[in-house]
Design an enzyme around this catalytic site. Structure first.
Site, PDB file in Angstrom:
ATOM      1  N   HIS A  87      42.218  37.436  43.266  1.00  0.00           N
ATOM      2  CA  HIS A  87      43.447  37.413  42.463  1.00  0.00           C
ATOM      3  C   HIS A  87      44.591  36.968  43.366  1.00  0.00           C
ATOM      4  O   HIS A  87      45.167  37.756  44.101  1.00  0.00           O
ATOM      5  CB  HIS A  87      43.667  38.786  41.816  1.00  0.00           C
ATOM      6  N   GLU A  94      45.449  43.880  54.826  1.00  0.00           N
ATOM      7  CA  GLU A  94      44.237  44.708  54.897  1.00  0.00           C
ATOM      8  C   GLU A  94      43.989  45.218  56.308  1.00  0.00           C
ATOM      9  O   GLU A  94      44.362  44.548  57.299  1.00  0.00           O
ATOM     10  CB  GLU A  94      43.028  43.869  54.430  1.00  0.00           C
ATOM     11  N   GLY A  97      39.269  44.701  61.036  1.00  0.00           N
ATOM     12  CA  GLY A  97      38.093  45.045  61.843  1.00  0.00           C
ATOM     13  C   GLY A  97      38.057  44.241  63.134  1.00  0.00           C
ATOM     14  O   GLY A  97      37.143  44.383  63.948  1.00  0.00           O
ATOM     15  N   ARG A 168      31.249  43.864  64.816  1.00  0.00           N
ATOM     16  CA  ARG A 168      31.250  44.326  63.419  1.00  0.00           C
ATOM     17  C   ARG A 168      30.483  43.428  62.446  1.00  0.00           C
ATOM     18  O   ARG A 168      30.336  43.783  61.277  1.00  0.00           O
ATOM     19  CB  ARG A 168      32.684  44.406  62.917  1.00  0.00           C
ATOM     20  N   ASN A 184      53.353  41.489  40.492  1.00  0.00           N
ATOM     21  CA  ASN A 184      54.235  41.790  39.353  1.00  0.00           C
ATOM     22  C   ASN A 184      53.401  42.056  38.104  1.00  0.00           C
ATOM     23  O   ASN A 184      52.197  41.809  38.076  1.00  0.00           O
ATOM     24  CB  ASN A 184      55.261  40.665  39.159  1.00  0.00           C
ATOM     25  N   ARG A 186      53.058  40.653  35.250  1.00  0.00           N
ATOM     26  CA  ARG A 186      52.306  39.548  34.646  1.00  0.00           C
ATOM     27  C   ARG A 186      50.959  39.372  35.345  1.00  0.00           C
ATOM     28  O   ARG A 186      49.908  39.258  34.693  1.00  0.00           O
ATOM     29  CB  ARG A 186      53.118  38.245  34.746  1.00  0.00           C
ATOM     30  N   ARG A 195      39.376  42.548  34.788  1.00  0.00           N
ATOM     31  CA  ARG A 195      38.641  43.589  35.538  1.00  0.00           C
ATOM     32  C   ARG A 195      38.474  44.898  34.783  1.00  0.00           C
ATOM     33  O   ARG A 195      38.151  45.922  35.391  1.00  0.00           O
ATOM     34  CB  ARG A 195      39.327  43.837  36.888  1.00  0.00           C
TER      35      ARG A 195
END
Ligand SMILES: Cc1cc2nc3c(=O)[nH]c(=O)nc-3n(C[C@H](O)[C@H](O)[C@H](O)COP(=O)(O)OP(=O)(O)OC[C@H]3O[C@@H](n4cnc5c(N)ncnc54)[C@H](O)[C@@H]3O)c2cc1C
Length: 241
Positions: A87, A94, A97, A168, A184, A186, A195
């Protein structure tokens, strides 16, 4: 004793928000009565704007839904983030790692999660049925054994001095990560339309159960902040705008 934690939850927590139903209506009023728009922005009044919001959402007057923002903290396994990050109309940060060590938190299916494709399974309408207790137990044990093995290899590589980013690489998609995501209304409605599974929606989507868990938590928080807009969107068939 194992240092691994096995979880099945997806969590979504609100960090901050801006705007509300009043800002949806105010954005529409700019085109005809900018003074009234300013007044709405000053008072944040929601009395008397329900009809306008219903109209905007039904008519897909989408840009009025963009003058707001909400940020969530999401804790979920990588296989959920992989879908969530598709999306693009959102800002993401995020857990790394590469710069940090991963934490030993791994997803396992919860009891009741349908695990087997139904007879006549179609990729376009994926549907799943329950496993027997024996099938469920086997899968959970197998996922746990895989995670224990992956984690031991990760620790061994780190202890031999390899960099986080290469140590990792063979951790499984069920390891948990964390992110902030801001978007936002929308874009959130587009996310929810894709989803969540609602048989009565104009467009019926078949999302993976775990991203739907996250989407339902997002929807509950959006409903607190934008009750009129969310009601209008539900009444209009939960479509992308
Ligand atoms: C049930 C399901 C199954 C899926 N299966 C797969 C799969 O098998 N493989 C796969 O790769 N993906 C898959 N996806 C991901 C899907 O193709 C979308 O990438 C994802 O749902 C994000 O949707 P979006 O592009 O509308 O969202 P966003 O990226 O947030 O975009 C929002 C809207 O902005 C506009 N927009 C954004 N970028 C562009 C652009 N570059 N050009 C034109 N308009 C743009 C579009 O109107 C779009 O709807 C699946 C999604 C779902 C819900």
């Amino acid at each position: 004793m194992s240092e691994l934690t096995f979880l099945s939850d997806i969590s979504v927590t609100e960090i901050q928000s801006m705007g509300g139903d009043w800002s949806v209506a105010a954005a529409a009023k700019v085109s005809i009565n900018p003074g009234e728009a300013l007044e709405l922005a000053r008072t944040e009044e929601t009395e008397g704007i329900k009809g306008l919001i219903n109209y905007l959402i039904k008519q897909r007057h989408g840009s009025c839904l963009e003058h707001n923002s909400i940020t969530f903290y999401v804790h979920a396994p990588l296989f959920v983030f992989r879908e969530w990050h598709r999306h693009r109309i959102a800002s993401y940060n995020e857990y790394s790692g590469r710069y940090s060590k991963m934490l030993p938190e791994f997803w396992v299916p919860p009891l009741g999660r349908n695990l087997l494709p139904v007879e006549g399974y179609k990729a376009a309408r994926p549907q799943f049925k329950a496993a027997t207790q024996e099938q469920f137990d086997w899968l959970v044990d197998d996922i746990k054994a895989g995670a224990e093995d992956d984690w031991a290899r990760y620790q061994e590589r780190l202890s031999r001095g390899y960099a986080n980013e290469v140590a990792r690489v063979s951790l499984g998609l069920n390891i948990y990560s964390k992110m902030w995501v801001t978007s936002n209304l929308r874009a959130w409605l587009n996310f929810l339309s894709l989803r969540t599974h609602e048989p009565e929606a104009l467009f019926v989507s078949y999302p993976m159960a775990e991203i739907e868990q996250g989407a339902r938590l997002v929807e509950a928080i959006l409903t607190e902040h934008f009750p009129l807009s969310m009601a209008a969107w539900n009444a209009a068939g939960r479509h992308s705008i």
